[in-house]
Design a protein around this motif. Sequence first.
Motif, PDB file in Angstrom:
ATOM      1  N   ILE A 235      -5.035 141.819 -49.652  1.00  0.00           N
ATOM      2  CA  ILE A 235      -5.139 140.557 -48.917  1.00  0.00           C
ATOM      3  C   ILE A 235      -6.587 140.369 -48.464  1.00  0.00           C
ATOM      4  CG2 ILE A 235      -4.293 139.207 -46.971  1.00  0.00           C
ATOM      5  CD1 ILE A 235      -1.784 141.080 -47.024  1.00  0.00           C
ATOM      6  N   ILE A 236      -7.187 139.275 -48.890  1.00  0.00           N
ATOM      7  CA  ILE A 236      -8.581 138.974 -48.546  1.00  0.00           C
ATOM      8  C   ILE A 236      -8.684 138.714 -47.043  1.00  0.00           C
ATOM      9  CG2 ILE A 236     -10.477 137.349 -48.943  1.00  0.00           C
ATOM     10  CD1 ILE A 236      -9.230 136.837 -51.718  1.00  0.00           C
ATOM     11  N   ASP A 237      -9.835 139.045 -46.487  1.00  0.00           N
ATOM     12  CA  ASP A 237     -10.066 138.926 -45.048  1.00  0.00           C
ATOM     13  C   ASP A 237     -10.389 137.480 -44.658  1.00  0.00           C
ATOM     14  OD1 ASP A 237     -10.611 139.306 -42.401  1.00  0.00           O
ATOM     15  OD2 ASP A 237     -12.348 140.602 -42.692  1.00  0.00           O
ATOM     16  N   ASN A 238      -9.384 136.596 -44.789  1.00  0.00           N
ATOM     17  CA  ASN A 238      -9.529 135.245 -44.255  1.00  0.00           C
ATOM     18  C   ASN A 238      -8.149 134.712 -43.866  1.00  0.00           C
ATOM     19  OD1 ASN A 238      -8.318 133.600 -46.396  1.00  0.00           O
ATOM     20  ND2 ASN A 238     -10.164 133.999 -47.587  1.00  0.00           N
ATOM     21  N   GLU A 239      -8.150 133.747 -42.970  1.00  0.00           N
ATOM     22  CA  GLU A 239      -6.903 133.254 -42.388  1.00  0.00           C
ATOM     23  C   GLU A 239      -5.968 132.662 -43.435  1.00  0.00           C
ATOM     24  OE1 GLU A 239      -5.523 129.987 -39.092  1.00  0.00           O
ATOM     25  OE2 GLU A 239      -7.297 131.196 -38.645  1.00  0.00           O
ATOM     26  N   GLN A 240      -6.514 131.960 -44.407  1.00  0.00           N
ATOM     27  CA  GLN A 240      -5.676 131.330 -45.430  1.00  0.00           C
ATOM     28  C   GLN A 240      -4.925 132.382 -46.254  1.00  0.00           C
ATOM     29  OE1 GLN A 240      -7.836 128.836 -48.152  1.00  0.00           O
ATOM     30  NE2 GLN A 240      -5.996 128.129 -49.189  1.00  0.00           N
ATOM     31  N   ALA A 241      -5.606 133.447 -46.668  1.00  0.00           N
ATOM     32  CA  ALA A 241      -4.961 134.501 -47.460  1.00  0.00           C
ATOM     33  C   ALA A 241      -3.916 135.247 -46.633  1.00  0.00           C
ATOM     34  CB  ALA A 241      -6.011 135.471 -47.992  1.00  0.00           C
ATOM     35  N   ILE A 242      -4.223 135.493 -45.367  1.00  0.00           N
ATOM     36  CA  ILE A 242      -3.273 136.177 -44.487  1.00  0.00           C
ATOM     37  C   ILE A 242      -2.051 135.294 -44.255  1.00  0.00           C
ATOM     38  CG2 ILE A 242      -2.959 137.022 -42.123  1.00  0.00           C
ATOM     39  CD1 ILE A 242      -5.915 138.017 -42.309  1.00  0.00           C
TER      40      ILE A 242
ATOM     41  N   LYS B 260      -1.451 131.326 -34.930  1.00  0.00           N
ATOM     42  CA  LYS B 260      -1.982 130.879 -33.637  1.00  0.00           C
ATOM     43  C   LYS B 260      -3.158 131.736 -33.183  1.00  0.00           C
ATOM     44  CE  LYS B 260       0.935 127.563 -33.094  1.00  0.00           C
ATOM     45  NZ  LYS B 260       0.479 126.177 -33.093  1.00  0.00           N
ATOM     46  N   LEU B 261      -3.059 133.057 -33.358  1.00  0.00           N
ATOM     47  CA  LEU B 261      -4.128 133.976 -32.952  1.00  0.00           C
ATOM     48  C   LEU B 261      -4.166 135.170 -33.895  1.00  0.00           C
ATOM     49  CD1 LEU B 261      -3.656 134.358 -29.072  1.00  0.00           C
ATOM     50  CD2 LEU B 261      -5.538 133.213 -30.214  1.00  0.00           C
ATOM     51  N   MET B 262      -5.359 135.753 -34.028  1.00  0.00           N
ATOM     52  CA  MET B 262      -5.519 137.020 -34.736  1.00  0.00           C
ATOM     53  C   MET B 262      -6.480 137.870 -33.918  1.00  0.00           C
ATOM     54  SD  MET B 262      -5.652 136.183 -38.819  1.00  0.00           S
ATOM     55  CE  MET B 262      -7.196 135.303 -38.816  1.00  0.00           C
ATOM     56  N   LYS B 263      -6.187 139.163 -33.850  1.00  0.00           N
ATOM     57  CA  LYS B 263      -7.064 140.064 -33.105  1.00  0.00           C
ATOM     58  C   LYS B 263      -7.105 141.404 -33.824  1.00  0.00           C
ATOM     59  CE  LYS B 263      -7.855 139.589 -28.819  1.00  0.00           C
ATOM     60  NZ  LYS B 263      -7.979 139.512 -27.390  1.00  0.00           N
ATOM     61  N   ASP B 264      -8.310 141.971 -33.939  1.00  0.00           N
ATOM     62  CA  ASP B 264      -8.479 143.285 -34.552  1.00  0.00           C
ATOM     63  C   ASP B 264      -8.454 144.366 -33.482  1.00  0.00           C
ATOM     64  OD1 ASP B 264      -8.722 142.086 -37.009  1.00  0.00           O
ATOM     65  OD2 ASP B 264     -10.900 142.249 -37.094  1.00  0.00           O
ATOM     66  N   ILE B 265      -7.695 145.419 -33.759  1.00  0.00           N
ATOM     67  CA  ILE B 265      -7.671 146.616 -32.921  1.00  0.00           C
ATOM     68  C   ILE B 265      -7.925 147.784 -33.869  1.00  0.00           C
ATOM     69  CG2 ILE B 265      -6.370 148.030 -31.297  1.00  0.00           C
ATOM     70  CD1 ILE B 265      -4.519 145.625 -30.811  1.00  0.00           C
ATOM     71  N   ASP B 266      -9.133 148.309 -33.836  1.00  0.00           N
ATOM     72  CA  ASP B 266      -9.554 149.376 -34.747  1.00  0.00           C
ATOM     73  C   ASP B 266      -9.330 148.922 -36.189  1.00  0.00           C
ATOM     74  OD1 ASP B 266     -10.158 150.811 -32.434  1.00  0.00           O
ATOM     75  OD2 ASP B 266      -8.259 151.880 -32.422  1.00  0.00           O
ATOM     76  N   ASN B 267      -8.497 149.638 -36.970  1.00  0.00           N
ATOM     77  CA  ASN B 267      -8.277 149.265 -38.372  1.00  0.00           C
ATOM     78  C   ASN B 267      -7.057 148.359 -38.560  1.00  0.00           C
ATOM     79  OD1 ASN B 267      -6.388 151.327 -37.789  1.00  0.00           O
ATOM     80  ND2 ASN B 267      -6.272 151.897 -39.940  1.00  0.00           N
ATOM     81  N   LYS B 268      -6.500 147.838 -37.485  1.00  0.00           N
ATOM     82  CA  LYS B 268      -5.322 146.962 -37.554  1.00  0.00           C
ATOM     83  C   LYS B 268      -5.715 145.532 -37.210  1.00  0.00           C
ATOM     84  CE  LYS B 268      -2.359 150.372 -38.119  1.00  0.00           C
ATOM     85  NZ  LYS B 268      -1.553 150.549 -39.302  1.00  0.00           N
ATOM     86  N   ARG B 269      -5.040 144.583 -37.812  1.00  0.00           N
ATOM     87  CA  ARG B 269      -5.181 143.180 -37.434  1.00  0.00           C
ATOM     88  C   ARG B 269      -3.806 142.702 -36.982  1.00  0.00           C
ATOM     89  NH1 ARG B 269      -8.714 139.242 -40.654  1.00  0.00           N
ATOM     90  NH2 ARG B 269     -10.210 140.487 -39.489  1.00  0.00           N
ATOM     91  N   ILE B 270      -3.757 142.199 -35.756  1.00  0.00           N
ATOM     92  CA  ILE B 270      -2.528 141.671 -35.179  1.00  0.00           C
ATOM     93  C   ILE B 270      -2.573 140.155 -35.355  1.00  0.00           C
ATOM     94  CG2 ILE B 270      -1.078 141.566 -33.118  1.00  0.00           C
ATOM     95  CD1 ILE B 270      -1.778 144.456 -34.189  1.00  0.00           C
ATOM     96  N   VAL B 271      -1.506 139.600 -35.902  1.00  0.00           N
ATOM     97  CA  VAL B 271      -1.433 138.162 -36.147  1.00  0.00           C
ATOM     98  C   VAL B 271      -0.240 137.606 -35.376  1.00  0.00           C
ATOM     99  CG1 VAL B 271      -1.196 136.352 -37.884  1.00  0.00           C
ATOM    100  CG2 VAL B 271      -2.408 138.475 -38.454  1.00  0.00           C
TER     101      VAL B 271
ATOM    102  N   VAL C 147       1.483 142.847 -38.485  1.00  0.00           N
ATOM    103  CA  VAL C 147       0.460 143.875 -38.344  1.00  0.00           C
ATOM    104  C   VAL C 147      -0.039 144.198 -39.744  1.00  0.00           C
ATOM    105  CG1 VAL C 147      -0.050 146.216 -37.563  1.00  0.00           C
ATOM    106  CG2 VAL C 147       1.572 144.810 -36.277  1.00  0.00           C
ATOM    107  N   LEU C 148      -1.353 144.125 -39.912  1.00  0.00           N
ATOM    108  CA  LEU C 148      -1.980 144.442 -41.189  1.00  0.00           C
ATOM    109  C   LEU C 148      -2.939 145.606 -40.984  1.00  0.00           C
ATOM    110  CD1 LEU C 148      -1.932 141.039 -40.881  1.00  0.00           C
ATOM    111  CD2 LEU C 148      -2.470 141.312 -43.277  1.00  0.00           C
ATOM    112  N   THR C 149      -3.143 146.394 -42.033  1.00  0.00           N
ATOM    113  CA  THR C 149      -4.093 147.501 -41.991  1.00  0.00           C
ATOM    114  C   THR C 149      -5.239 147.207 -42.942  1.00  0.00           C
ATOM    115  OG1 THR C 149      -2.361 149.100 -41.476  1.00  0.00           O
ATOM    116  CG2 THR C 149      -4.403 149.984 -42.365  1.00  0.00           C
ATOM    117  N   LYS C 150      -6.459 147.459 -42.463  1.00  0.00           N
ATOM    118  CA  LYS C 150      -7.655 147.225 -43.269  1.00  0.00           C
ATOM    119  C   LYS C 150      -7.975 148.476 -44.079  1.00  0.00           C
ATOM    120  CE  LYS C 150     -12.074 144.974 -42.810  1.00  0.00           C
ATOM    121  NZ  LYS C 150     -12.980 144.353 -41.841  1.00  0.00           N
ATOM    122  N   GLY C 151      -8.214 148.288 -45.369  1.00  0.00           N
ATOM    123  CA  GLY C 151      -8.539 149.396 -46.257  1.00  0.00           C
ATOM    124  C   GLY C 151     -10.034 149.584 -46.415  1.00  0.00           C
ATOM    125  N   SER C 152     -10.413 150.607 -47.164  1.00  0.00           N
ATOM    126  CA  SER C 152     -11.831 150.910 -47.378  1.00  0.00           C
ATOM    127  C   SER C 152     -12.529 149.837 -48.207  1.00  0.00           C
ATOM    128  CB  SER C 152     -11.980 152.275 -48.054  1.00  0.00           C
ATOM    129  OG  SER C 152     -11.322 152.278 -49.308  1.00  0.00           O
TER     130      SER C 152
END
Length: 185
Positions: free
Chosen positions: A35-42, A57-68, A80-85
């Motif tokens: 999943i590309i790092d943009n709101e439309q793809a998410i 409505k909102l997105m927030k990053d907590i370490d390697n997680k993105r809360i939507v 909850v999404l996890t960011k990869g390398s």
Amino acid sequence: MKFVKKYKVLISIGVVFFLTVASTQYLKPHYTYRIIDNEQAINKSISKMVDQPIQIKLMKDIDNKRIVLFTLGSEIGESVLTKGSNNKFKLDSTGYGSNEVRYRIINTNKGQYVKFIGRNTDNISKILTIVDGEKYYLSVLEAGYFISYVPLIQKTESNFPSGSVWYDNQDKEIIRINISKDYIL
């Protein structure tokens, strides 16, 4: 001659093994985290998961997680999404329902957090929550939607806080969840 032949075979096996391990470590993020790092793809990924269009409505990053935080009609949802390398995401979980506020404990690559998200229809200003006997305070935006979190001071096996008290901006209690009215904070 036999020694050289055995040596070449061992080197070849070693090279093949090394390339296999190296390529799986390099390629795995490219097919797991897509999943590309943009709101439309998410948005598209979450909508596909719930099989309905959503509105982020909102997105927030907590370490390697993105809360939507999203809405699905009148219901509140979270993913909850996890960011990869490779700087792309994978979708870990998605849920939605009629509760105005959702809460749980999340694990990241750097620790654990208790998080509350939702629509602030009760004029919540702060939340006192308890995890394994420890008290944590979270500030809440007083209008619209919010994502609030605080790191835990010690690791827990719990998935949810054991209780919470929500306060307005005058420090008056709004509601207690899983904490008796007789319990003095």
